[in-house]
Scaffold this motif. Structure first.
Motif, PDB file in Angstrom:
ATOM      1  N   VAL A 258       0.861  -1.185   0.000  1.00  0.00           N
ATOM      2  CA  VAL A 258       0.000   0.000   0.000  1.00  0.00           C
ATOM      3  C   VAL A 258       0.896   1.233   0.000  1.00  0.00           C
ATOM      4  O   VAL A 258       1.656   1.457   0.950  1.00  0.00           O
ATOM      5  N   LYS A 259       0.835   1.999  -1.093  1.00  0.00           N
ATOM      6  CA  LYS A 259       1.664   3.203  -1.243  1.00  0.00           C
ATOM      7  C   LYS A 259       3.142   2.873  -1.019  1.00  0.00           C
ATOM      8  O   LYS A 259       3.850   3.539  -0.256  1.00  0.00           O
ATOM      9  N   ASN A 260       3.578   1.790  -1.669  1.00  0.00           N
ATOM     10  CA  ASN A 260       4.978   1.345  -1.669  1.00  0.00           C
ATOM     11  C   ASN A 260       5.444   0.750  -0.340  1.00  0.00           C
ATOM     12  O   ASN A 260       6.631   0.471  -0.175  1.00  0.00           O
ATOM     13  N   TYR A 261       4.531   0.543   0.598  1.00  0.00           N
ATOM     14  CA  TYR A 261       4.907  -0.055   1.874  1.00  0.00           C
ATOM     15  C   TYR A 261       4.108  -1.345   2.093  1.00  0.00           C
ATOM     16  O   TYR A 261       2.921  -1.422   1.759  1.00  0.00           O
ATOM     17  N   GLU A 262       4.801  -2.328   2.671  1.00  0.00           N
ATOM     18  CA  GLU A 262       4.103  -3.564   3.014  1.00  0.00           C
ATOM     19  C   GLU A 262       3.253  -3.336   4.259  1.00  0.00           C
ATOM     20  O   GLU A 262       3.735  -2.797   5.259  1.00  0.00           O
ATOM     21  N   LYS A 263       1.999  -3.760   4.189  1.00  0.00           N
ATOM     22  CA  LYS A 263       1.080  -3.534   5.302  1.00  0.00           C
ATOM     23  C   LYS A 263       0.233  -4.780   5.533  1.00  0.00           C
ATOM     24  O   LYS A 263      -0.284  -5.372   4.583  1.00  0.00           O
ATOM     25  N   ARG A 264       0.131  -5.167   6.790  1.00  0.00           N
ATOM     26  CA  ARG A 264      -0.756  -6.284   7.132  1.00  0.00           C
ATOM     27  C   ARG A 264      -2.197  -5.802   7.041  1.00  0.00           C
ATOM     28  O   ARG A 264      -2.579  -4.820   7.674  1.00  0.00           O
ATOM     29  N   ILE A 265      -3.002  -6.514   6.260  1.00  0.00           N
ATOM     30  CA  ILE A 265      -4.384  -6.088   6.050  1.00  0.00           C
ATOM     31  C   ILE A 265      -5.345  -6.814   6.985  1.00  0.00           C
ATOM     32  O   ILE A 265      -6.154  -6.200   7.674  1.00  0.00           O
ATOM     33  N   CYS A 266      -5.251  -8.134   7.019  1.00  0.00           N
ATOM     34  CA  CYS A 266      -6.196  -8.896   7.840  1.00  0.00           C
ATOM     35  C   CYS A 266      -5.727 -10.340   7.940  1.00  0.00           C
ATOM     36  O   CYS A 266      -4.738 -10.744   7.312  1.00  0.00           O
ATOM     37  N   SER A 267      -6.450 -11.110   8.714  1.00  0.00           N
ATOM     38  CA  SER A 267      -6.221 -12.554   8.785  1.00  0.00           C
ATOM     39  C   SER A 267      -7.553 -13.231   9.041  1.00  0.00           C
ATOM     40  O   SER A 267      -8.516 -12.595   9.492  1.00  0.00           O
TER      41      SER A 267
ATOM     42  N   ALA B 175      -9.828 -15.090   3.270  1.00  0.00           N
ATOM     43  CA  ALA B 175      -8.909 -14.047   3.733  1.00  0.00           C
ATOM     44  C   ALA B 175      -8.792 -12.921   2.708  1.00  0.00           C
ATOM     45  O   ALA B 175      -8.760 -11.734   3.070  1.00  0.00           O
ATOM     46  N   ILE B 176      -8.753 -13.280   1.438  1.00  0.00           N
ATOM     47  CA  ILE B 176      -8.638 -12.251   0.397  1.00  0.00           C
ATOM     48  C   ILE B 176      -9.943 -11.466   0.272  1.00  0.00           C
ATOM     49  O   ILE B 176      -9.934 -10.249   0.038  1.00  0.00           O
ATOM     50  N   ALA B 177     -11.074 -12.142   0.449  1.00  0.00           N
ATOM     51  CA  ALA B 177     -12.350 -11.416   0.451  1.00  0.00           C
ATOM     52  C   ALA B 177     -12.387 -10.408   1.598  1.00  0.00           C
ATOM     53  O   ALA B 177     -12.837  -9.262   1.439  1.00  0.00           O
ATOM     54  N   LYS B 178     -11.889 -10.826   2.745  1.00  0.00           N
ATOM     55  CA  LYS B 178     -11.845  -9.927   3.902  1.00  0.00           C
ATOM     56  C   LYS B 178     -10.888  -8.764   3.645  1.00  0.00           C
ATOM     57  O   LYS B 178     -11.167  -7.613   4.024  1.00  0.00           O
ATOM     58  N   ALA B 179      -9.762  -9.054   2.972  1.00  0.00           N
ATOM     59  CA  ALA B 179      -8.812  -7.990   2.637  1.00  0.00           C
ATOM     60  C   ALA B 179      -9.425  -7.009   1.647  1.00  0.00           C
ATOM     61  O   ALA B 179      -9.247  -5.786   1.765  1.00  0.00           O
ATOM     62  N   GLY B 180     -10.162  -7.532   0.668  1.00  0.00           N
ATOM     63  CA  GLY B 180     -10.826  -6.658  -0.294  1.00  0.00           C
ATOM     64  C   GLY B 180     -11.839  -5.746   0.367  1.00  0.00           C
ATOM     65  O   GLY B 180     -11.948  -4.559   0.025  1.00  0.00           O
ATOM     66  N   ALA B 181     -12.583  -6.294   1.335  1.00  0.00           N
ATOM     67  CA  ALA B 181     -13.560  -5.479   2.059  1.00  0.00           C
ATOM     68  C   ALA B 181     -12.859  -4.414   2.902  1.00  0.00           C
ATOM     69  O   ALA B 181     -13.313  -3.263   2.979  1.00  0.00           O
ATOM     70  N   THR B 182     -11.739  -4.791   3.524  1.00  0.00           N
ATOM     71  CA  THR B 182     -10.997  -3.838   4.364  1.00  0.00           C
ATOM     72  C   THR B 182     -10.455  -2.680   3.531  1.00  0.00           C
ATOM     73  O   THR B 182     -10.559  -1.507   3.918  1.00  0.00           O
ATOM     74  N   ILE B 183      -9.889  -3.001   2.386  1.00  0.00           N
ATOM     75  CA  ILE B 183      -9.327  -1.962   1.519  1.00  0.00           C
ATOM     76  C   ILE B 183     -10.423  -1.069   0.939  1.00  0.00           C
ATOM     77  O   ILE B 183     -10.242   0.139   0.759  1.00  0.00           O
ATOM     78  N   SER B 184     -11.582  -1.662   0.666  1.00  0.00           N
ATOM     79  CA  SER B 184     -12.703  -0.889   0.116  1.00  0.00           C
ATOM     80  C   SER B 184     -13.483  -0.148   1.195  1.00  0.00           C
ATOM     81  O   SER B 184     -14.429   0.589   0.878  1.00  0.00           O
TER      82      SER B 184
ATOM     83  N   TYR C 104     -19.854  -8.559   4.481  1.00  0.00           N
ATOM     84  CA  TYR C 104     -21.087  -9.069   3.870  1.00  0.00           C
ATOM     85  C   TYR C 104     -21.488  -8.231   2.653  1.00  0.00           C
ATOM     86  O   TYR C 104     -21.968  -8.759   1.646  1.00  0.00           O
ATOM     87  N   LEU C 105     -21.254  -6.911   2.726  1.00  0.00           N
ATOM     88  CA  LEU C 105     -21.603  -6.050   1.596  1.00  0.00           C
ATOM     89  C   LEU C 105     -20.627  -6.264   0.439  1.00  0.00           C
ATOM     90  O   LEU C 105     -21.020  -6.253  -0.733  1.00  0.00           O
ATOM     91  N   HIS C 106     -19.360  -6.469   0.770  1.00  0.00           N
ATOM     92  CA  HIS C 106     -18.359  -6.745  -0.268  1.00  0.00           C
ATOM     93  C   HIS C 106     -18.727  -8.016  -1.034  1.00  0.00           C
ATOM     94  O   HIS C 106     -18.659  -8.058  -2.268  1.00  0.00           O
ATOM     95  N   ILE C 107     -19.140  -9.052  -0.321  1.00  0.00           N
ATOM     96  CA  ILE C 107     -19.533 -10.307  -0.969  1.00  0.00           C
ATOM     97  C   ILE C 107     -20.808 -10.111  -1.784  1.00  0.00           C
ATOM     98  O   ILE C 107     -20.948 -10.639  -2.893  1.00  0.00           O
TER      99      ILE C 107
END
Length: 378
Positions: free
Chosen positions: A39-48, A188-197, A202-205
């Motif tokens: 994220v913006k050239n930095y590694e960032k933990r999004i979720c698990s 996990a990737i669905a959760k990451a997509g929701a976090t970034i958005s 549930y709305l992301h899905i």
């Protein structure tokens, strides 16, 4: 200014997946998948996310059965961790976590490849085993059968055997070792997509299903909460009921429904507590946190539930509903060809249906029966 230019920056992409072996809520090993993005050239933990697991081995199972189940579970989790940290980590790198369809397609192809490899290995093992058996048979002299007439079976016995014939249980479907990595990574990737958005999961899905058009309304399933666990292997007579579940009415919010269930649980615990004794709740709780009750007949847990609801001003069938998990496949006596609903009491499939009809007519607040019959005879 920094915030202004940030919207022109490159979209976050997956840079690393981390899989690890953890323990779930009941102490069983399971898989955790952690997502890191650039994220913006930095590694960032999004979720698990942690995959839920369950054990179908009864508490009174033999030590050999329990040990075999534990070994199989550990092997599956270890393989899943290896898949995530090696193959999937490389395969999904630089993909957008919001591109769920592409991710799931790649995961599906990877799973298919692994399944085909497993089939090929099994085929080779079967061929080698067949060749070894053939070699052993050819080197062993066959026994010469003594002449004589075979006794014909009595016709009466044949008829009796035919009457006792019941459909055998379907073989347990094989699960590919390590396959939890596929579902765990996808979630996990669905959760990451929701976090970034910056939207709920549930709305992301829902947006994935609706082609990015925001749905006007979302219907969620009613919660089913297990309140009573009627242990089938206890000294008590009742075997038919495995679980009694509560279903809140549709007009309640999720929070209100759970609060109502908790109120009923507290009253049930009070009713089950022996008078004049110190609380011993832990001795009456299952490993999943359900109240354990030993019953001698089918009506006993239902009447107790009715009493608990009446005591706190609730009416079954209006303010709360019940579902019963019968788990009928655990009741089958294959010698008699019938279900043992009580200790020493057996019923045929037709008799089971009649019993269920009578039960629901007497207790109309039961709105669901789970596994009332073996699926082989339905």
């Amino acid at each position: 200014k920094a915030n202004y230019f940030s919207k022109f920056s490159k979209a976050p992409v997956i840079c690393r997946l981390v899989g690890r072996k953890v323990l779930d809520g009941v102490g069983q090993p399971t898989l955790e998948v952690e997502i890191y993005c650039t994220v913006k050239n930095y590694e960032k933990r999004i979720c698990s996310t942690v995959m839920s697991s369950h054990s179908q081995i009864p508490e009174n199972a033999l030590c050999e059965t329990t040990e075999a189940d534990e070994k199989e579970r550990n092997d599956a989790v270890n393989t899943a961790v290896e898949w995530v940290n090696e193959s999937l980590n490389t395969m999904l790198r630089d993909l957008k976590p919001t591109d769920q369809c592409k991710v799931d397609k790649m995961l599906g192809e990877y799973f298919t490849k692994k399944a085909e490899e497993k089939k090929e290995i099994q085929k080779q093992e079967e061929e080698e085993e067949a060749a070894a058996t053939l070699a052993l048979t050819s080197s062993t002299p066959s026994a010469t059968a003594l002449p004589g007439k075979k006794k014909a079976a009595k016709p009466g016995k044949k008829v009796a055997a035919a009457e006792r014939m019941i459909p055998p249980a379907e073989p347990v479907e094989a699960v590919l070792c390590g396959s939890s990595a596929i579902g765990g990574t996808s979630l996990a990737i669905a959760k990451a997509g929701a976090t970034i958005s910056h939207i709920p999961l549930y709305l992301h899905i829902a947006l994935l299903k609706c082609n990015q058009d925001s749905p006007k309304e979302i219907t969620l399933p009613l919660p089913m909460v297990t309140l009573l666990n009627c242990e089938k292997f206890s000294p008590a007579k009742l075997k038919l009921v495995k679980e009694v579940m509560l279903i809140p009415p549709v007009q309640l919010s999720r929070k209100q429904g759970i609060e109502r269930v908790l109120d009923i649980q507290k009253e049930m615990m009070r009713l089950l507590e022996p008078p004049g004794k110190a609380p011993q709740v832990l001795k009456r709780m299952s490993h999943l946190g359900c109240l354990i009750m030993e019953c001698d007949n089918l009506e006993q847990p239902l009447l107790l539930m009715q009493t608990a609801c009446n005591n706190i001003g609730l009416e079954l069938g209006t303010d709360i509903y019940l579902a019963i998990n019968c788990a009928a496949h655990e009741l089958m006596d294959y010698v008699k060809g019938k279900y043992e609903i009580l200790t020493g009491t057996f019923k045929s499939p037709d008799e089971m249906v009649d019993m269920y009809v009578e039960l629901i007519n007497k207790f109309p607040f039961i709105i669901a029966l789970i596994d009332p019959l073996r699926k082989e005879v339905r």
